[in-house]
Design an enzyme around this catalytic site. Structure first.
Site, PDB file in Angstrom:
ATOM      1  CG  HIS A 157       9.777   1.344  11.720  1.00 44.32           C
ATOM      2  ND1 HIS A 157       9.818  -0.028  11.588  1.00 44.32           N
ATOM      3  CD2 HIS A 157       9.545   1.587  13.043  1.00 44.32           C
ATOM      4  CE1 HIS A 157       9.630  -0.587  12.774  1.00 44.32           C
ATOM      5  NE2 HIS A 157       9.456   0.366  13.667  1.00 44.32           N
ATOM      6  CG  LEU A 186      18.613  -4.936   3.040  1.00 38.76           C
ATOM      7  CD1 LEU A 186      18.202  -3.507   2.758  1.00 38.76           C
ATOM      8  CD2 LEU A 186      18.638  -5.756   1.751  1.00 38.76           C
ATOM      9  CB  SER A 217      -0.977  -0.003   1.179  1.00 35.42           C
ATOM     10  OG  SER A 217      -0.309   0.151   2.403  1.00 35.42           O
ATOM     11  CG  ASN A 218       3.628   2.717   2.981  1.00 32.87           C
ATOM     12  OD1 ASN A 218       3.439   3.904   3.197  1.00 32.87           O
ATOM     13  ND2 ASN A 218       3.431   1.770   3.888  1.00 32.87           N
TER      14      ASN A 218
HETATM   15  C1  GRF Z   1       3.979  -0.611   6.690  1.00 34.40           C
HETATM   16  O1  GRF Z   1       3.343  -0.449   7.922  1.00 34.40           O
HETATM   17  C2  GRF Z   1       5.404  -0.134   6.738  1.00 34.40           C
HETATM   18  O2  GRF Z   1       5.583   0.950   7.593  1.00 34.40           O
HETATM   19  C3  GRF Z   1       6.121  -1.343   7.282  1.00 34.40           C
HETATM   20  O3  GRF Z   1       5.491  -2.443   6.688  1.00 34.40           O
HETATM   21  C4  GRF Z   1       4.153  -2.086   6.344  1.00 34.40           C
HETATM   22  C5  GRF Z   1       4.019  -2.355   4.875  1.00 34.40           C
HETATM   23  O4  GRF Z   1       2.714  -2.151   4.417  1.00 34.40           O
HETATM   24  N1  GRF Z   1       7.541  -1.242   7.010  1.00 34.40           N
HETATM   25  P1  GRF Z   1       2.453  -2.020   2.851  1.00 34.40           P
HETATM   26  O5  GRF Z   1       3.035  -3.274   2.217  1.00 34.40           O
HETATM   27  O6  GRF Z   1       3.115  -0.779   2.379  1.00 34.40           O
HETATM   28  O7  GRF Z   1       0.964  -1.984   2.723  1.00 34.40           O
END
Ligand code: GRF
Length: 216
Positions: free
Chosen positions: A111, A95, A15-16
């Site tokens: 994060h 990593l 989703s990000n």
């Molecule tokens: C998000 O909460 C991000 O902060 C963390 O993992 C999650 C990923 O969610 N690192 P998405 O795959 O972006 O929906």
């Protein structure tokens, strides 16, 4: 300034990644997404990226005997795609120091906590257990130690009475989707410098209200 040639690395939902794709498409961010790369063939975000016309690539971590081998394969895939900047977006692999050094100040991560509080996994559960009143998310340059590195931007959200992990995660995630494009936009515009492991951000206006709680 040249447009960044971006790789987004995901392991799941993405989703990000979707928020970054949308922001790059508006043309307001000086970056083009060259490839979406995953260590898991079943990452849901891959089909979204492909449907959006973005090249996708899978480097399955199970195909390599150790982290160093996986990271070398990752680097080869990034070089083939001509990538010069990496956004980690729910990428669930640790990593190697070689990899984080090679991409120093050219790799950022999001994060779901107000770092340095609650690095690592189960952030929302731990925030609720600790009884904090503010939760949030952080975009930072990546260093070798998990969820460390110079902080670019943070967004805070309240922890409300009756919250559980799910409701808190949803509130933080909505902030993530605003914060990550904002932070990437600043980096792509050349407005972020790292000096002595802190960022200095050159903003055209005062940051009050912008970096802490980007408007919805
Ligand atoms: C998000 O909460 C991000 O902060 C963390 O993992 C999650 C990923 O969610 N690192 P998405 O795959 O972006 O929906």
């Amino acid at each position: 300034m040249a447009r960044l040639k971006l790789a987004i690395l995901i392991s799941g939902r993405g989703s990000n990644m979707q928020a970054l794709i949308a922001a790059c498409r508006t043309g307001t961010i000086a970056a083009e997404i060259t490839v979406v790369l995953s260590n898991r063939a079943d990452a849901a975000g891959l089909s979204y990226a492909a449907a959006a016309g973005i090249a996708t690539r899978v480097v399955p971590h199970g195909d390599y005997p150790d982290r160093a081998g996986f990271d070398r394969a990752l680097n080869e895939a990034l070089a083939e795609a001509g990538v010069d900047f990496i956004c980690l977006a729910g990428f669930m692999r640790l990593l190697t120091p070689e990899f984080t050094t090679r991409w120093r100040d050219r790799m950022i991560n999001i994060h779901p906590s107000l770092l340095p509080a609650f690095p690592g996994l189960h952030t929302h559960r731990r925030a609720l257990e600790a009884g904090v009143k503010l939760a949030g998310c952080t975009v930072h340059f990546v260093r070798f130690e998990t969820d460390t590195g110079p902080i670019i931007a943070q967004a805070a959200v309240p922890v409300l009475p009756g919250d559980d992990e799910e409701s808190l995660a949803a509130r933080v995630l909505a902030a993530e989707h605003r914060l990550y494009p904002l932070a990437l936009g600043l980096v792509a515009a050349g407005r972020v410098r790292v000096v002595e492991e802190r960022t200095i951000i050159d903003l055209p206006q005062t940051p009050s209200g912008l970096l802490l709680n980007p408007p919805g």
